[in-house]
Design a protein around this motif. Structure first.
Motif, PDB file in Angstrom:
ATOM      1  N   TYR A 139       0.829  -1.205   0.000  1.00 52.45           N
ATOM      2  CA  TYR A 139       0.000   0.000   0.000  1.00 52.45           C
ATOM      3  C   TYR A 139       0.867   1.260   0.000  1.00 52.45           C
ATOM      4  O   TYR A 139       0.459   2.314   0.492  1.00 52.45           O
ATOM      5  CB  TYR A 139      -0.945  -0.006   1.200  1.00 52.45           C
ATOM      6  CG  TYR A 139      -2.171  -0.872   0.981  1.00 52.45           C
ATOM      7  CD1 TYR A 139      -3.394  -0.303   0.633  1.00 52.45           C
ATOM      8  CD2 TYR A 139      -2.094  -2.254   1.087  1.00 52.45           C
ATOM      9  CE1 TYR A 139      -4.517  -1.088   0.409  1.00 52.45           C
ATOM     10  CE2 TYR A 139      -3.205  -3.057   0.867  1.00 52.45           C
ATOM     11  CZ  TYR A 139      -4.412  -2.468   0.535  1.00 52.45           C
ATOM     12  OH  TYR A 139      -5.517  -3.258   0.310  1.00 52.45           O
ATOM     13  N   ASP A 140       2.061   1.163  -0.586  1.00 51.88           N
ATOM     14  CA  ASP A 140       2.996   2.288  -0.570  1.00 51.88           C
ATOM     15  C   ASP A 140       2.652   3.389  -1.574  1.00 51.88           C
ATOM     16  O   ASP A 140       2.938   4.559  -1.333  1.00 51.88           O
ATOM     17  CB  ASP A 140       4.421   1.799  -0.848  1.00 51.88           C
ATOM     18  CG  ASP A 140       4.980   0.967   0.290  1.00 51.88           C
ATOM     19  OD1 ASP A 140       4.434   1.060   1.406  1.00 51.88           O
ATOM     20  OD2 ASP A 140       5.945   0.213   0.068  1.00 51.88           O
ATOM     21  N   ALA A 141       2.059   3.024  -2.711  1.00 50.08           N
ATOM     22  CA  ALA A 141       1.827   4.012  -3.782  1.00 50.08           C
ATOM     23  C   ALA A 141       0.739   5.006  -3.404  1.00 50.08           C
ATOM     24  O   ALA A 141       0.855   6.201  -3.675  1.00 50.08           O
ATOM     25  CB  ALA A 141       1.485   3.306  -5.089  1.00 50.08           C
ATOM     26  N   ALA A 142      -0.353   4.524  -2.805  1.00 47.79           N
ATOM     27  CA  ALA A 142      -1.466   5.383  -2.376  1.00 47.79           C
ATOM     28  C   ALA A 142      -1.945   6.297  -3.494  1.00 47.79           C
ATOM     29  O   ALA A 142      -2.049   7.521  -3.337  1.00 47.79           O
ATOM     30  CB  ALA A 142      -1.072   6.188  -1.140  1.00 47.79           C
ATOM     31  N   LEU A 143      -2.258   5.687  -4.630  1.00 53.20           N
ATOM     32  CA  LEU A 143      -2.711   6.428  -5.805  1.00 53.20           C
ATOM     33  C   LEU A 143      -4.229   6.425  -5.905  1.00 53.20           C
ATOM     34  O   LEU A 143      -4.915   5.596  -5.308  1.00 53.20           O
ATOM     35  CB  LEU A 143      -2.148   5.792  -7.074  1.00 53.20           C
ATOM     36  CG  LEU A 143      -0.632   5.682  -7.212  1.00 53.20           C
ATOM     37  CD1 LEU A 143      -0.270   4.738  -8.348  1.00 53.20           C
ATOM     38  CD2 LEU A 143      -0.031   7.060  -7.456  1.00 53.20           C
ATOM     39  N   THR A 144      -4.748   7.327  -6.703  1.00 52.80           N
ATOM     40  CA  THR A 144      -6.141   7.242  -7.124  1.00 52.80           C
ATOM     41  C   THR A 144      -6.166   7.198  -8.637  1.00 52.80           C
ATOM     42  O   THR A 144      -5.444   7.953  -9.309  1.00 52.80           O
ATOM     43  CB  THR A 144      -6.988   8.405  -6.578  1.00 52.80           C
ATOM     44  OG1 THR A 144      -8.359   8.191  -6.943  1.00 52.80           O
ATOM     45  CG2 THR A 144      -6.525   9.749  -7.094  1.00 52.80           C
ATOM     46  N   GLY A 145      -6.975   6.289  -9.193  1.00 52.71           N
ATOM     47  CA  GLY A 145      -7.030   6.092 -10.638  1.00 52.71           C
ATOM     48  C   GLY A 145      -8.359   6.539 -11.201  1.00 52.71           C
ATOM     49  O   GLY A 145      -9.374   6.612 -10.497  1.00 52.71           O
ATOM     50  N   VAL A 146      -8.370   6.830 -12.508  1.00 50.52           N
ATOM     51  CA  VAL A 146      -9.582   7.301 -13.176  1.00 50.52           C
ATOM     52  C   VAL A 146      -9.737   6.610 -14.526  1.00 50.52           C
ATOM     53  O   VAL A 146      -8.746   6.334 -15.215  1.00 50.52           O
ATOM     54  CB  VAL A 146      -9.560   8.844 -13.341  1.00 50.52           C
ATOM     55  CG1 VAL A 146      -8.358   9.309 -14.173  1.00 50.52           C
ATOM     56  CG2 VAL A 146     -10.866   9.347 -13.940  1.00 50.52           C
ATOM     57  N   ALA A 147     -10.978   6.318 -14.885  1.00 48.88           N
ATOM     58  CA  ALA A 147     -11.309   5.689 -16.158  1.00 48.88           C
ATOM     59  C   ALA A 147     -12.642   6.257 -16.630  1.00 48.88           C
ATOM     60  O   ALA A 147     -13.444   6.744 -15.821  1.00 48.88           O
ATOM     61  CB  ALA A 147     -11.393   4.167 -16.006  1.00 48.88           C
ATOM     62  N   VAL A 148     -12.908   6.188 -17.940  1.00 43.40           N
ATOM     63  CA  VAL A 148     -14.147   6.758 -18.484  1.00 43.40           C
ATOM     64  C   VAL A 148     -14.806   5.782 -19.456  1.00 43.40           C
ATOM     65  O   VAL A 148     -14.160   4.880 -19.997  1.00 43.40           O
ATOM     66  CB  VAL A 148     -13.891   8.095 -19.219  1.00 43.40           C
ATOM     67  CG1 VAL A 148     -13.336   9.135 -18.269  1.00 43.40           C
ATOM     68  CG2 VAL A 148     -12.959   7.901 -20.409  1.00 43.40           C
ATOM     69  N   SER A 149     -16.101   6.010 -19.675  1.00 49.45           N
ATOM     70  CA  SER A 149     -16.848   5.178 -20.611  1.00 49.45           C
ATOM     71  C   SER A 149     -18.021   5.968 -21.177  1.00 49.45           C
ATOM     72  O   SER A 149     -18.534   6.889 -20.535  1.00 49.45           O
ATOM     73  CB  SER A 149     -17.374   3.917 -19.916  1.00 49.45           C
ATOM     74  OG  SER A 149     -18.174   3.142 -20.795  1.00 49.45           O
ATOM     75  N   ASP A 150     -18.457   5.580 -22.377  1.00 52.87           N
ATOM     76  CA  ASP A 150     -19.664   6.159 -22.972  1.00 52.87           C
ATOM     77  C   ASP A 150     -20.917   5.445 -22.487  1.00 52.87           C
ATOM     78  O   ASP A 150     -22.028   5.954 -22.647  1.00 52.87           O
ATOM     79  CB  ASP A 150     -19.603   6.065 -24.503  1.00 52.87           C
ATOM     80  CG  ASP A 150     -18.515   6.939 -25.101  1.00 52.87           C
ATOM     81  OD1 ASP A 150     -18.270   8.033 -24.558  1.00 52.87           O
ATOM     82  OD2 ASP A 150     -17.900   6.528 -26.105  1.00 52.87           O
ATOM     83  N   GLN A 151     -20.736   4.245 -21.933  1.00 52.37           N
ATOM     84  CA  GLN A 151     -21.852   3.441 -21.453  1.00 52.37           C
ATOM     85  C   GLN A 151     -21.706   3.212 -19.958  1.00 52.37           C
ATOM     86  O   GLN A 151     -20.594   3.000 -19.458  1.00 52.37           O
ATOM     87  CB  GLN A 151     -21.895   2.089 -22.176  1.00 52.37           C
ATOM     88  CG  GLN A 151     -21.935   2.186 -23.692  1.00 52.37           C
ATOM     89  CD  GLN A 151     -23.206   2.854 -24.195  1.00 52.37           C
ATOM     90  OE1 GLN A 151     -24.267   2.683 -23.605  1.00 52.37           O
ATOM     91  NE2 GLN A 151     -23.094   3.598 -25.277  1.00 52.37           N
ATOM     92  N   VAL A 152     -22.811   3.223 -19.244  1.00 51.15           N
ATOM     93  CA  VAL A 152     -22.764   3.100 -17.789  1.00 51.15           C
ATOM     94  C   VAL A 152     -22.120   1.795 -17.341  1.00 51.15           C
ATOM     95  O   VAL A 152     -21.367   1.759 -16.359  1.00 51.15           O
ATOM     96  CB  VAL A 152     -24.175   3.269 -17.178  1.00 51.15           C
ATOM     97  CG1 VAL A 152     -25.131   2.222 -17.698  1.00 51.15           C
ATOM     98  CG2 VAL A 152     -24.109   3.245 -15.654  1.00 51.15           C
TER      99      VAL A 152
END
Length: 388
Positions: A139-152
């Motif tokens: 748990y060293d990185a402690a990142l937050t990631g993001v992704a997107v889509s056109d469909q739910v």
């Protein structure tokens, strides 16, 4: 003999029909903490869940777990379910898939936790954020990631993972503290001096150049369309509340420190009558602990602690009914009706984890939860959710 053949054939056709149609659930109540099967007859596999209401349908996004200790890592990705009534859930497949490519940060064996999805009315995109840890780094990185889509229901396209706000101070951090030294070695944890140093932002200053930690997180979209990213930061000692950009795929640079030094994880946010409420938990790893609650007049705060929202026996109050908060669901068609959602973690075999859905009540202007062995949405009709 002919009659027997006809009966046998009819039964065979019936079985084929069931197989083609899938397993049909007909839940009419919630049974907190019990096995909960989807439309395929499989226990729902969406841990650390986030919930989105879109076009009169509920969507439940969560961590897909597998059996065994390795199941706490991401070997499949984020799964999504849909429901019209909150009782019966259809498996919609994998919304965000991890990869075999070792050059991808989203490789199998990384950690993906608490995925949350919001919809952007302007871009007509669905945006997912999640807590992301890199493969082989704990748990060293402690990142937050993001992704997107056109469909739910996806598929979601991964964009990036970051430590937020590199080189940016919180708007509520005093100038007088910004030049203080980062001398962690001088403090003995958990001495009063160490606690004071945490409140004064020693971890914030340590991570100022590279970006802040972002672990347990949630998202909240306000009535004006502004979106906020709540996350446990500063070695899990302090929450950060960050405004997102207009497209919800990045941080605007405006953020605040919330409840400094009070060790809040697992934030879950909802709004009632122009007040913002938060459920959260303390820091005990996978073990349950007393729940917490807080209130504010704005997502960025300041937030005021309200105490433990759990009502019940000493053991229930010490463990939040053996669960940890993950989300609050507003109920469609009912005014000021909200459901507390918690996870019962089973780290030795994560796929066995169960879910807690309980109605949120109010007592002296504070959100509270009572245990229910079995309940349904008529609860909100019988209990107008007003303070007692």
């Amino acid at each position: 003999m002919m009659k027997m053949r006809i009966i046998t054939l009819s039964f065979f056709v019936f079985l084929i029909g069931i197989g083609l149609a899938g397993f049909q659930t007909d839940y009419q109540h919630f049974f907190p903490g019990k096995e909960w099967k989807d439309d395929r007859g499989v226990h729902i596999n969406a841990h650390g869940g986030g919930f989105l209401i879109h076009e009169d349908t509920y969507y439940w996004f969560g961590e897909h777990k597998i059996a065994g200790k390795e199941g706490n890592k991401a070997h499949v990705g984020v799964r999504v379910y849909s429901s019209k009534d909150l009782y019966n859930w259809k498996n919609e497949g994998i919304a965000l898939e991890v990869h075999e490519d070792p050059n991808s940060l989203l490789v199998q064996g990384c950690v993906i936790e608490r995925p949350k999805v919001i919809y952007n009315e302007k871009t007509r995109k669905f945006v997912m954020w999640f807590h992301h840890e890199l493969k082989g780094q704990g748990y060293d990185a402690a990142l937050t990631g993001v992704a997107v889509s056109d469909q739910v229901t996806g598929p979601y396209t991964y964009i990036k993972s970051v430590n937020p706000h590199a080189g940016i101070w919180p708007t509520n951090y005093p100038d007088s503290l910004k030049s203080w030294p980062v001398d962690l070695d001088r403090y003995e944890r958990p001495s009063e001096e160490w606690k004071e140093a945490v409140v004064n932002g020693i971890f914030l200053r340590r991570d100022f150049e590279k970006g802040q930690m972002a672990r347990d997180m949630t998202l909240f979209v306000d009535d004006d369309g502004k979106a906020y990213h709540f996350h446990s930061s500063e070695n899990n000692q302090t929450l950060h509340v960050a405004e997102l950009t207009d497209d919800y795929t990045d941080f605007s640079g405006k953020y605040t420190r919330v409840l400094p030094g009070l060790q809040n994880e697992a934030p879950a946010i909802f709004k009632k009558e122009e007040k913002y409420y938060m459920f959260s938990s303390g820091l005990t790893g996978w073990k349950p602990n007393p729940g917490k609650s807080a209130v504010a007049d704005h997502p960025l705060g300041p937030w005021t602690p309200l105490g433990n929202p759990t009502r019940g026996t000493d053991e229930e109050m010490k463990t939040t009914f053996w669960s940890q908060s993950t989300a609050v669901i507003p109920v469609m068609g009912k005014e000021d009706a909200f459901i507390f959602v918690g996870d019962r973690w089973t780290p030795e075999n994560p796929i066995d984890g169960k879910y807690i859905f309980l109605p949120v009540e109010f007592e002296n202007s504070k959100p509270i939860i009572h245990w229910q062995d079995q309940w349904d949405l008529s609860f909100f009709d019988q209990n107008e959710n007003t303070d007692e």
